[in-house]
Scaffold this motif. Structure first.
Motif, short mmCIF file in Angstrom:
data_model
loop_
_atom_site.label_atom_id
_atom_site.label_comp_id
_atom_site.label_asym_id
_atom_site.label_seq_id
_atom_site.Cartn_x
_atom_site.Cartn_y
_atom_site.Cartn_z
N LEU A 176 5.83 0.42 -8.30
CA LEU A 176 4.44 0.60 -7.91
C LEU A 176 3.57 -0.22 -8.86
O LEU A 176 3.47 0.10 -10.04
N GLY A 177 2.99 -1.28 -8.34
CA GLY A 177 2.16 -2.13 -9.18
C GLY A 177 2.90 -2.69 -10.38
O GLY A 177 2.32 -2.84 -11.45
N GLY A 200 -5.09 -0.50 -7.97
CA GLY A 200 -4.25 0.38 -8.77
C GLY A 200 -4.09 1.75 -8.16
O GLY A 200 -4.46 2.00 -7.00
N LEU A 201 -3.55 2.66 -8.94
CA LEU A 201 -3.27 4.01 -8.49
C LEU A 201 -4.43 4.92 -8.82
O LEU A 201 -4.88 4.99 -9.96
N ARG A 202 -4.91 5.65 -7.81
CA ARG A 202 -6.02 6.58 -8.05
C ARG A 202 -5.92 7.75 -7.10
O ARG A 202 -5.31 7.66 -6.03
N ARG A 261 0.85 -1.20 0.00
CA ARG A 261 0.00 0.00 0.00
C ARG A 261 0.88 1.24 0.00
O ARG A 261 1.78 1.38 0.83
N GLN A 288 -3.27 7.13 -3.94
CA GLN A 288 -3.11 5.89 -3.19
C GLN A 288 -3.09 4.71 -4.15
O GLN A 288 -3.85 4.67 -5.13
N HIS A 289 -2.21 3.78 -3.87
CA HIS A 289 -2.12 2.55 -4.67
C HIS A 289 -2.31 1.35 -3.76
O HIS A 289 -1.67 1.24 -2.70
N ASP A 290 -3.23 0.46 -4.15
CA ASP A 290 -3.45 -0.79 -3.45
C ASP A 290 -3.49 -1.92 -4.47
O ASP A 290 -3.96 -1.74 -5.61
N THR A 297 8.77 3.47 -11.18
CA THR A 297 8.17 4.77 -10.89
C THR A 297 9.20 5.75 -10.37
O THR A 297 10.08 5.38 -9.59
#
Length: 280
Positions: free
Chosen positions: A131-132, A255-257, A25, A249-251, A136
């Motif tokens: 990141l995912g 994903g990233l939003r 996270r 936030q990325h979970d 990045t």
């Protein structure tokens, strides 16, 4: 992770490697400009820190610069609500959250004392992380505004060892006065001249992806955006948190939003980056 991204430079900015890619996270925030007195932004950031602590062992928090309204020397961290902010960061780090703070143009004097007191890792340049599955790069973003030649020149001088050493010994009252003068001058300058001077330049943004990154995240310009370059690569530009209480936030699986503390998730479109201007 040996991905070749450690030690690269982007627009003159050195890039360090993240140490916490195992955290699933990630929360990213920029441009809080927290003042020494009571403020809404401080309360909002305290809420964000509590959100990070909800799943502390799984979470990393990245602050992409300008956490403080203006730091001239680290003794100012004992002034007003900055002491409370530093203590809250310490409590968040002690709870198990991995916290990294990048230098911004207003708080590049943060160093070992802040790191020791707050429990945060302090990065003077950019940060490379995964990141995912995407390579990045996080920057404050001022290095992308290469048309602002006077600022870029003064940045190198202001961050020199000589100036930093002088600022470190200033009395608190003098440091506060210098900070107020710098903010006043910056505000006046930003309102004058060709606004393309203060915007991210397409060539500089492209340089981040040419260095091997898939995703670029930055702040500084206070104009949020989410898009892709024609040549490939996604960028996300964070708004000023003190204006919007919005962060990224990325979970896993999500994903990233962009997320708002107010509840309604904001949506941002692509930005038109400025062309490189010929020297005047």
């Amino acid at each position: 992770m040996n991905d070749g991204l450690a030690g690269v430079r982007v627009c003159g900015t050195g890039v360090q490697r993240a140490l916490d890619d195992a955290r699933p996270r990630t929360i990213l925030v920029s441009d809080l400009h927290v003042p020494t007195g009571d403020s809404v932004v401080l309360a909002d950031f305290m809420s964000l820190l509590a959100r990070a602590r909800d799943d502390a062992a799984q979470t990393r928090l990245l602050v992409l610069g300008d956490l403080f309204e203006g730091i001239v020397n680290e003794r100012q961290l004992e002034v007003g609500r900055w002491r409370d902010l530093t203590a809250s960061l310490r409590a968040t780090a002690d709870a198990g959250v991995s916290v990294t703070v990048l230098h911004g143009n207003r708080d590049f004097m943060l160093g070992k004392r802040f790191a020791r007191t707050s429990g945060c890792r302090v990065v003077p340049g950019g940060l490379a992380f995964v990141l995912g599955g995407c390579r990045t790069l996080a920057l404050h973003g001022d290095e992308l505004c290469v048309n602002d030649v006077p600022y870029q020149r003064s940045k190198r001088w202001l961050r020199s060892r000589l100036v930093r050493g002088f600022c470190a010994i200033l009395p608190l009252a003098a440091a506060a006065a210098v900070g107020r003068k710098a903010r006043s001058t910056s505000t006046r300058t930003m309102g004058q001249g060709d606004q393309r001077r203060f915007a991210p330049v397409d060539e500089a943004v492209g340089a981040a992806f040419a260095a091997g990154f898939d995703l670029l995240v930055f702040g500084h310009v206070h104009t949020p955006g989410d898009g892709e370059l024609a040549a490939g690569g996604r960028y996300c530009v964070l708004p000023a948190f003190d204006d919007t209480a919005v962060f990224l936030q990325h979970d896993p699986g999500v994903g990233l939003r962009f997320v708002s503390l107010a509840g309604s998730p904001p949506r941002y479109g692509p930005l038109d980056f400025a062309p490189r201007l010929a020297p005047s």
